[in-house]
Scaffold this motif. Structure first.
Motif, PDB file in Angstrom:
ATOM      1  N   LEU A   1       1.072  -0.959   0.050  1.00 26.76           N
ATOM      2  CA  LEU A   1       0.257  -0.252   0.136  1.00 26.76           C
ATOM      3  C   LEU A   1       0.947   1.453  -0.470  1.00 26.76           C
ATOM      4  CD1 LEU A   1      -2.537   1.371   0.342  1.00 26.76           C
ATOM      5  CD2 LEU A   1      -2.782   1.158   2.908  1.00 26.76           C
ATOM      6  N   TRP A   2       1.980   1.170   1.193  1.00 29.40           N
ATOM      7  CA  TRP A   2       2.854   2.221   1.174  1.00 29.40           C
ATOM      8  C   TRP A   2       3.291   2.906  -0.405  1.00 29.40           C
ATOM      9  CZ3 TRP A   2       8.917   1.356   1.902  1.00 29.40           C
ATOM     10  CH2 TRP A   2       9.221   2.472   1.960  1.00 29.40           C
ATOM     11  N   ARG A   3       3.761   1.546  -0.978  1.00 31.12           N
ATOM     12  CA  ARG A   3       4.884   1.744  -2.793  1.00 31.12           C
ATOM     13  C   ARG A   3       3.889   2.241  -3.815  1.00 31.12           C
ATOM     14  NH1 ARG A   3       7.987   4.185  -1.710  1.00 31.12           N
ATOM     15  NH2 ARG A   3       9.040   3.939  -3.714  1.00 31.12           N
ATOM     16  N   ALA A   4       2.330   1.441  -3.763  1.00 32.32           N
ATOM     17  CA  ALA A   4       0.847   2.317  -4.311  1.00 32.32           C
ATOM     18  C   ALA A   4       0.636   3.904  -4.565  1.00 32.32           C
ATOM     19  CB  ALA A   4      -0.220   1.224  -3.763  1.00 32.32           C
ATOM     20  N   LEU A   5       0.787   4.274  -3.026  1.00 32.13           N
ATOM     21  CA  LEU A   5       0.063   5.685  -2.826  1.00 32.13           C
ATOM     22  C   LEU A   5       1.191   6.660  -3.545  1.00 32.13           C
ATOM     23  CD1 LEU A   5      -1.386   5.165   0.633  1.00 32.13           C
ATOM     24  CD2 LEU A   5      -1.888   5.480  -1.462  1.00 32.13           C
ATOM     25  N   VAL A   6       3.310   6.343  -2.976  1.00 27.06           N
ATOM     26  CA  VAL A   6       4.027   6.412  -3.667  1.00 27.06           C
ATOM     27  C   VAL A   6       3.601   6.689  -5.265  1.00 27.06           C
ATOM     28  CG1 VAL A   6       6.520   6.824  -3.602  1.00 27.06           C
ATOM     29  CG2 VAL A   6       5.132   6.598  -1.480  1.00 27.06           C
ATOM     30  N   ARG A   7       3.283   5.823  -5.276  1.00 26.80           N
ATOM     31  CA  ARG A   7       3.447   5.512  -7.344  1.00 26.80           C
ATOM     32  C   ARG A   7       2.474   6.564  -7.613  1.00 26.80           C
ATOM     33  NH1 ARG A   7       5.913   2.797 -11.668  1.00 26.80           N
ATOM     34  NH2 ARG A   7       4.504   2.434 -13.039  1.00 26.80           N
ATOM     35  N   GLY A   8       1.166   6.336  -7.000  1.00 20.96           N
ATOM     36  CA  GLY A   8      -0.262   7.112  -7.069  1.00 20.96           C
ATOM     37  C   GLY A   8      -0.883   6.215  -8.768  1.00 20.96           C
ATOM     38  N   ARG A   9      -2.007   7.913  -8.930  1.00 21.46           N
ATOM     39  CA  ARG A   9      -2.690   7.367 -10.463  1.00 21.46           C
ATOM     40  C   ARG A   9      -2.945   5.644  -9.393  1.00 21.46           C
ATOM     41  NH1 ARG A   9       2.165   9.206 -12.900  1.00 21.46           N
ATOM     42  NH2 ARG A   9       2.890   6.805 -13.350  1.00 21.46           N
ATOM     43  N   SER A  10      -3.360   4.827 -10.613  1.00 24.55           N
ATOM     44  CA  SER A  10      -4.209   3.586 -10.754  1.00 24.55           C
ATOM     45  C   SER A  10      -3.522   2.421  -9.744  1.00 24.55           C
ATOM     46  CB  SER A  10      -3.978   2.506 -12.168  1.00 24.55           C
ATOM     47  OG  SER A  10      -2.731   2.736 -12.719  1.00 24.55           O
ATOM     48  N   ALA A  11      -2.158   2.506  -9.951  1.00 23.84           N
ATOM     49  CA  ALA A  11      -0.760   1.881  -8.692  1.00 23.84           C
ATOM     50  C   ALA A  11      -2.264   2.365  -6.815  1.00 23.84           C
ATOM     51  CB  ALA A  11       0.056   2.496  -8.587  1.00 23.84           C
ATOM     52  N   ALA A  12      -2.012   3.356  -7.098  1.00 26.86           N
ATOM     53  CA  ALA A  12      -2.385   4.189  -5.317  1.00 26.86           C
ATOM     54  C   ALA A  12      -4.392   3.778  -5.349  1.00 26.86           C
ATOM     55  CB  ALA A  12      -2.661   5.424  -4.967  1.00 26.86           C
ATOM     56  N   LEU A  13      -4.908   4.001  -6.488  1.00 24.27           N
ATOM     57  CA  LEU A  13      -6.264   2.978  -6.145  1.00 24.27           C
ATOM     58  C   LEU A  13      -6.376   1.390  -5.563  1.00 24.27           C
ATOM     59  CD1 LEU A  13      -9.172   3.823  -6.213  1.00 24.27           C
ATOM     60  CD2 LEU A  13      -9.126   3.293  -8.586  1.00 24.27           C
ATOM     61  N   SER A  14      -5.785   0.499  -7.015  1.00 27.83           N
ATOM     62  CA  SER A  14      -5.613  -0.056  -6.335  1.00 27.83           C
ATOM     63  C   SER A  14      -5.065  -1.177  -5.351  1.00 27.83           C
ATOM     64  CB  SER A  14      -4.638  -1.396  -7.352  1.00 27.83           C
ATOM     65  OG  SER A  14      -4.197  -2.368  -7.240  1.00 27.83           O
ATOM     66  N   GLY A  15      -4.182  -0.659  -4.451  1.00 27.52           N
ATOM     67  CA  GLY A  15      -3.221  -0.565  -3.435  1.00 27.52           C
ATOM     68  C   GLY A  15      -4.253  -0.003  -2.037  1.00 27.52           C
ATOM     69  N   LEU A  16      -5.375   0.636  -2.546  1.00 28.24           N
ATOM     70  CA  LEU A  16      -6.562   1.163  -1.464  1.00 28.24           C
ATOM     71  C   LEU A  16      -7.708  -0.088  -1.215  1.00 28.24           C
ATOM     72  CD1 LEU A  16      -6.809   4.990  -1.491  1.00 28.24           C
ATOM     73  CD2 LEU A  16      -6.154   4.268  -0.171  1.00 28.24           C
ATOM     74  N   PHE A  17      -8.166  -0.886  -3.116  1.00 29.07           N
ATOM     75  CA  PHE A  17      -8.546  -1.734  -2.812  1.00 29.07           C
ATOM     76  C   PHE A  17      -8.548  -3.072  -1.990  1.00 29.07           C
ATOM     77  CE2 PHE A  17     -11.367   1.423  -5.917  1.00 29.07           C
ATOM     78  CZ  PHE A  17     -12.451   0.637  -5.738  1.00 29.07           C
ATOM     79  N   PHE A  18      -6.875  -3.150  -2.049  1.00 22.35           N
ATOM     80  CA  PHE A  18      -6.161  -4.593  -1.484  1.00 22.35           C
ATOM     81  C   PHE A  18      -6.171  -4.160  -0.648  1.00 22.35           C
ATOM     82  CE2 PHE A  18      -3.860  -5.671  -5.863  1.00 22.35           C
ATOM     83  CZ  PHE A  18      -4.153  -6.967  -5.601  1.00 22.35           C
ATOM     84  N   SER A  19      -6.335  -3.210  -0.125  1.00 27.09           N
ATOM     85  CA  SER A  19      -6.105  -2.944   1.644  1.00 27.09           C
ATOM     86  C   SER A  19      -7.909  -2.779   2.041  1.00 27.09           C
ATOM     87  CB  SER A  19      -5.796  -1.751   1.892  1.00 27.09           C
ATOM     88  OG  SER A  19      -4.090  -1.443   1.892  1.00 27.09           O
ATOM     89  N   ILE A  20      -8.883  -2.904   1.766  1.00 25.01           N
ATOM     90  CA  ILE A  20     -10.265  -3.185   2.157  1.00 25.01           C
ATOM     91  C   ILE A  20     -10.118  -4.489   1.591  1.00 25.01           C
ATOM     92  CG2 ILE A  20     -12.170  -2.400   1.233  1.00 25.01           C
ATOM     93  CD1 ILE A  20     -11.214   0.234   0.129  1.00 25.01           C
ATOM     94  N   SER A  21      -9.948  -4.726   0.387  1.00 28.15           N
ATOM     95  CA  SER A  21     -10.597  -6.505   0.709  1.00 28.15           C
ATOM     96  C   SER A  21      -9.532  -7.717   1.976  1.00 28.15           C
ATOM     97  CB  SER A  21     -10.022  -6.567  -0.735  1.00 28.15           C
ATOM     98  OG  SER A  21      -9.867  -8.534  -1.122  1.00 28.15           O
ATOM     99  N   HIS A  22      -8.726  -6.975   1.841  1.00 24.25           N
ATOM    100  CA  HIS A  22      -8.128  -8.499   2.548  1.00 24.25           C
ATOM    101  C   HIS A  22      -8.087  -7.583   4.337  1.00 24.25           C
ATOM    102  CE1 HIS A  22      -5.840  -9.939  -0.538  1.00 24.25           C
ATOM    103  NE2 HIS A  22      -4.810  -9.180  -0.186  1.00 24.25           N
ATOM    104  N   GLY A  23      -8.381  -6.624   4.112  1.00 23.63           N
ATOM    105  CA  GLY A  23      -8.794  -6.087   5.816  1.00 23.63           C
ATOM    106  C   GLY A  23      -9.826  -6.358   5.841  1.00 23.63           C
TER     107      GLY A  23
END
Length: 223
Positions: free
Chosen positions: A159-181
């Motif tokens: 999630l950290w690296r996805a947020l840093v990259r931004g754009r669609s990667a950041a959105l993906s990291g957020l959805f992964f966190s919701i799903s796995h959490g």
């Protein structure tokens, strides 16, 4: 490339024809939600229905991603995700599935890179991680306590690296966190109504957005 390892600022564009090539993914997702989710009974049929959308995403990335390390590691992560989806279908193989899924996220982290660091993002993600998994920890089975914490730490890094990259990667990291959490919460503490539907919707969305990030066309930012 800049001296600190960052890519120049870019603007992303996506070929509409690429979206059409995702039709098999959307159709397989529909089959999963309509045929498997209501029963949730472990079987090879349900395992196939669950991993088929990720299989189509892997084919999509392999066929359309530009040459380079980013698309290659996203593709490898999708392949590991397929293995994880198969194994976690059966409770007796949950740990093996978790290892495969963790390896998928490690490939995603490799694709996203380690620069720039943006430590403020890391600190924010760590706080969320502690607030969520701290209360969950006492409810974990003893044999899964350490593996779950390690997996959560890998997800935290992703999630950290996805947020840093931004754009669609950041959105993906957020959805992964919701799903796995939500998956961890409903599995080990308190099952929620319709949780499987929400978990899989956010999971497939996360994988699809990350796959799209591997094939998007990028043009240099105009001055």
């Amino acid at each position: 490339m800049e001296a600190d390892g960052r890519e120049p600022e870019r603007r992303s564009t996506l070929d509409p024809l690429l979206v059409q090539r995702l039709v098999p993914f959307f159709v397989s997702c529909a089959l999963y939600f309509f045929l498997w989710v209501p029963s949730q009974e472990p079987s090879w049929t349900s395992a196939l229905a669950k991993c088929l959308p990720i299989h189509f995403l892997a084919l999509f990335v392999h066929s359309n991603a530009p040459s380079g390390t980013y698309g290659r590691f996203i593709w490898l992560g999708l392949l590991c995700s397929i293995l994880g989806d198969i194994f976690v279908t059966w409770p007796d193989h949950f740990l093996v599935g978790m290892v495969a899924s963790a390896l998928a996220h490690l490939f995603y982290i490799k694709a996203l890179g380690w620069l720039p660091t943006r430590q403020a993002f890391l600190k924010s993600v760590m706080v969320i991680f502690l607030l969520y998994f701290g209360p969950l920890q006492p409810h974990l089975p003893s044999q899964l306590s350490l593996p779950v914490v390690v997996y959560a730490a890998v997800l935290c890094l992703m999630l950290w690296r996805a947020l840093v990259r931004g754009r669609s990667a950041a959105l993906s990291g957020l959805f992964f966190s919701i799903s796995h959490g939500l998956k961890a919460w409903t599995t080990f503490f308190w099952p929620l109504p319709a949780s499987q539907m929400i978990i899989m919707f956010t999971y497939y969305t996360a994988q699809a957005v990350l796959a799209l990030s591997a094939v998007e066309r990028r043009a240099p930012q105009d001055d």
